[in-house]
Design a protein around this motif. Structure first.
Motif, PDB file in Angstrom:
ATOM      1  N   MET A 220      62.578  58.629  64.272  1.00 45.92           N
ATOM      2  CA  MET A 220      62.202  59.995  64.585  1.00 45.92           C
ATOM      3  C   MET A 220      60.689  60.119  64.496  1.00 45.92           C
ATOM      4  SD  MET A 220      65.133  62.045  62.431  1.00 45.92           S
ATOM      5  CE  MET A 220      64.746  63.619  63.210  1.00 45.92           C
ATOM      6  N   THR A 221      60.076  60.789  65.427  1.00 47.51           N
ATOM      7  CA  THR A 221      58.630  60.894  65.475  1.00 47.51           C
ATOM      8  C   THR A 221      58.148  62.082  64.655  1.00 47.51           C
ATOM      9  OG1 THR A 221      58.791  62.214  67.495  1.00 47.51           O
ATOM     10  CG2 THR A 221      58.527  59.837  67.752  1.00 47.51           C
ATOM     11  N   ALA A 222      56.832  62.133  64.455  1.00 41.15           N
ATOM     12  CA  ALA A 222      56.235  63.201  63.669  1.00 41.15           C
ATOM     13  C   ALA A 222      56.300  64.533  64.406  1.00 41.15           C
ATOM     14  CB  ALA A 222      54.788  62.841  63.347  1.00 41.15           C
ATOM     15  N   MET A 223      56.019  65.613  63.668  1.00 42.14           N
ATOM     16  CA  MET A 223      56.116  66.962  64.225  1.00 42.14           C
ATOM     17  C   MET A 223      54.834  67.390  64.921  1.00 42.14           C
ATOM     18  SD  MET A 223      58.091  68.772  61.032  1.00 42.14           S
ATOM     19  CE  MET A 223      58.089  70.381  61.831  1.00 42.14           C
ATOM     20  N   THR A 224      53.717  66.771  64.602  1.00 39.16           N
ATOM     21  CA  THR A 224      52.433  67.141  65.178  1.00 39.16           C
ATOM     22  C   THR A 224      51.774  65.901  65.768  1.00 39.16           C
ATOM     23  OG1 THR A 224      51.109  66.709  63.203  1.00 39.16           O
ATOM     24  CG2 THR A 224      52.213  68.853  63.324  1.00 39.16           C
ATOM     25  N   GLU A 225      50.562  66.088  66.284  1.00 40.88           N
ATOM     26  CA  GLU A 225      49.807  64.963  66.848  1.00 40.88           C
ATOM     27  C   GLU A 225      48.763  64.441  65.868  1.00 40.88           C
ATOM     28  OE1 GLU A 225      50.570  63.556  69.724  1.00 40.88           O
ATOM     29  OE2 GLU A 225      52.207  64.990  69.913  1.00 40.88           O
ATOM     30  N   LEU A 226      48.939  64.709  64.588  1.00 42.53           N
ATOM     31  CA  LEU A 226      47.972  64.254  63.607  1.00 42.53           C
ATOM     32  C   LEU A 226      47.890  62.732  63.572  1.00 42.53           C
ATOM     33  CD1 LEU A 226      48.663  66.520  60.480  1.00 42.53           C
ATOM     34  CD2 LEU A 226      46.845  66.757  62.170  1.00 42.53           C
ATOM     35  N   ASN A 227      46.661  62.237  63.464  1.00 42.56           N
ATOM     36  CA  ASN A 227      46.432  60.801  63.282  1.00 42.56           C
ATOM     37  C   ASN A 227      46.137  60.578  61.806  1.00 42.56           C
ATOM     38  OD1 ASN A 227      45.808  58.101  63.495  1.00 42.56           O
ATOM     39  ND2 ASN A 227      43.781  58.451  64.376  1.00 42.56           N
ATOM     40  N   VAL A 228      47.159  60.239  61.059  1.00 42.38           N
ATOM     41  CA  VAL A 228      47.053  60.111  59.609  1.00 42.38           C
ATOM     42  C   VAL A 228      47.102  58.644  59.222  1.00 42.38           C
ATOM     43  CG1 VAL A 228      48.061  60.739  57.383  1.00 42.38           C
ATOM     44  CG2 VAL A 228      48.192  62.333  59.305  1.00 42.38           C
ATOM     45  N   THR A 229      46.210  58.253  58.323  1.00 48.91           N
ATOM     46  CA  THR A 229      46.251  56.903  57.770  1.00 48.91           C
ATOM     47  C   THR A 229      46.372  56.998  56.250  1.00 48.91           C
ATOM     48  OG1 THR A 229      43.838  56.749  57.576  1.00 48.91           O
ATOM     49  CG2 THR A 229      44.835  55.963  59.622  1.00 48.91           C
ATOM     50  N   VAL A 230      46.954  55.987  55.663  1.00 49.01           N
ATOM     51  CA  VAL A 230      47.080  55.903  54.214  1.00 49.01           C
ATOM     52  C   VAL A 230      46.978  54.435  53.830  1.00 49.01           C
ATOM     53  CG1 VAL A 230      49.593  55.732  54.272  1.00 49.01           C
ATOM     54  CG2 VAL A 230      48.481  56.589  52.206  1.00 49.01           C
ATOM     55  N   GLY A 231      46.430  54.170  52.669  1.00 46.24           N
ATOM     56  CA  GLY A 231      46.284  52.793  52.237  1.00 46.24           C
ATOM     57  C   GLY A 231      47.620  52.078  52.139  1.00 46.24           C
TER      58      GLY A 231
ATOM     59  N   ALA B 140      47.500  58.775  47.247  1.00 42.06           N
ATOM     60  CA  ALA B 140      47.093  60.133  47.620  1.00 42.06           C
ATOM     61  C   ALA B 140      45.579  60.190  47.879  1.00 42.06           C
ATOM     62  CB  ALA B 140      47.497  61.126  46.533  1.00 42.06           C
ATOM     63  N   GLN B 141      44.810  59.380  47.144  1.00 42.34           N
ATOM     64  CA  GLN B 141      43.371  59.356  47.338  1.00 42.34           C
ATOM     65  C   GLN B 141      42.979  58.706  48.662  1.00 42.34           C
ATOM     66  OE1 GLN B 141      40.990  60.671  45.285  1.00 42.34           O
ATOM     67  NE2 GLN B 141      42.570  61.482  43.888  1.00 42.34           N
ATOM     68  N   THR B 142      43.879  57.936  49.272  1.00 41.58           N
ATOM     69  CA  THR B 142      43.530  57.200  50.495  1.00 41.58           C
ATOM     70  C   THR B 142      43.943  57.925  51.774  1.00 41.58           C
ATOM     71  OG1 THR B 142      45.634  55.959  50.663  1.00 41.58           O
ATOM     72  CG2 THR B 142      43.919  55.054  49.215  1.00 41.58           C
ATOM     73  N   VAL B 143      44.667  59.025  51.655  1.00 39.73           N
ATOM     74  CA  VAL B 143      45.117  59.735  52.859  1.00 39.73           C
ATOM     75  C   VAL B 143      43.905  60.246  53.644  1.00 39.73           C
ATOM     76  CG1 VAL B 143      46.386  61.743  53.745  1.00 39.73           C
ATOM     77  CG2 VAL B 143      47.311  60.414  51.823  1.00 39.73           C
ATOM     78  N   GLN B 144      43.875  59.935  54.937  1.00 38.95           N
ATOM     79  CA  GLN B 144      42.782  60.358  55.808  1.00 38.95           C
ATOM     80  C   GLN B 144      43.318  60.808  57.154  1.00 38.95           C
ATOM     81  OE1 GLN B 144      39.919  57.210  56.235  1.00 38.95           O
ATOM     82  NE2 GLN B 144      39.267  57.284  54.098  1.00 38.95           N
ATOM     83  N   LEU B 145      42.586  61.708  57.786  1.00 42.72           N
ATOM     84  CA  LEU B 145      42.899  62.119  59.163  1.00 42.72           C
ATOM     85  C   LEU B 145      41.837  61.529  60.083  1.00 42.72           C
ATOM     86  CD1 LEU B 145      44.681  64.173  57.620  1.00 42.72           C
ATOM     87  CD2 LEU B 145      44.238  65.760  59.488  1.00 42.72           C
ATOM     88  N   GLY B 146      42.303  60.900  61.176  1.00 46.42           N
ATOM     89  CA  GLY B 146      41.408  60.302  62.138  1.00 46.42           C
ATOM     90  C   GLY B 146      40.808  61.328  63.085  1.00 46.42           C
TER      91      GLY B 146
END
Length: 199
Positions: A1-12, A193-199
């Motif tokens: 199942m895909t995400a609900m938005t088009e956010l480009n999220v990265t996490v360590g 949680a400290q590594t979550v970033q939005l591209g």
């Protein structure tokens, strides 16, 4: 199942974590078998390889069943012991019910009666993360109950983050059943949680 938005999220990605193909279609058996052979010792018995591959397929199916996700990982620092924790990242889009995705409301939602078999009151903490203001909810509850209401204890830490550059929210969830490792896994969740970033 895909995400609900088009956010480009990265996490360590911590050492020992295996990204799960939750957004890929088709039979993942070959993928699971390949990962099993790459993670387990070269002399691992075929039975152990098959068990590890099945575990990966089960993890993938479970994360898909929990709703749309951006990513999911099985944390297996010691592959011979199987999965130690699950790491999942999802998103939430504004809705008619929550047009501004207020963190106070979201904290109450994730700490609410989602788990009817809670063992301890949820712990809710407001905090600031590099990606934005957030609320953390920690819970412990029974899962996989049988007909005698006997189940396994699950612990989860959920970080709901409201990045200032988007009206959406990012949700990081770390869950485990190995309570002996609770302190180490709590520290892992805090680092992630400290590594979550939005591209």
């Amino acid at each position: 199942m895909t995400a609900m938005t088009e956010l480009n999220v990265t996490v360590g990605v911590p050492a020992g974590a295996i990204p799960l193909p939750i957004n890929e279609a088709g039979d993942m058996t070959s993928w699971a078998e390949s990962v099993a052979r790459s993670r387990l010792p070269v002399d691992a018995p075929e039975g152990q390889l098959a068990d590890f591959a099945r575990m990966l397929l089960t993890c993938t199916a479970e994360s898909r069943a929990r709703g749309p996700k951006i990513m999911a990982m099985a944390f297996c620092p010691d592959p011979s012991a199987g999965e130690l924790a699950r790491i999942e990242v999802s998103d939430m889009a504004p809705s008619a019910e929550w047009p501004d995705l207020n963190l106070k409301q979201l904290g109450e939602f994730f700490a609410g009666p989602l788990q009817p078999h809670a063992l301890l009151p949820p712990e809710t903490t407001a905090l600031e993360l590099p990606a934005g203001p957030a609320v953390r909810v920690r819970q412990q509850f029974l899962t996989q109950l049988d007909e005698d209401q006997v189940g396994r204890v699950m612990e989860t830490i959920v970080y709901v983050i409201r990045p200032p550059q988007t009206p959406a929210a990012v949700v990081l969830t770390v869950s485990w059943q190995a309570l002996y490792y609770g302190r180490a896994l709590t520290a892992l969740a805090e680092k992630l949680a400290q590594t979550v970033q939005l591209g």
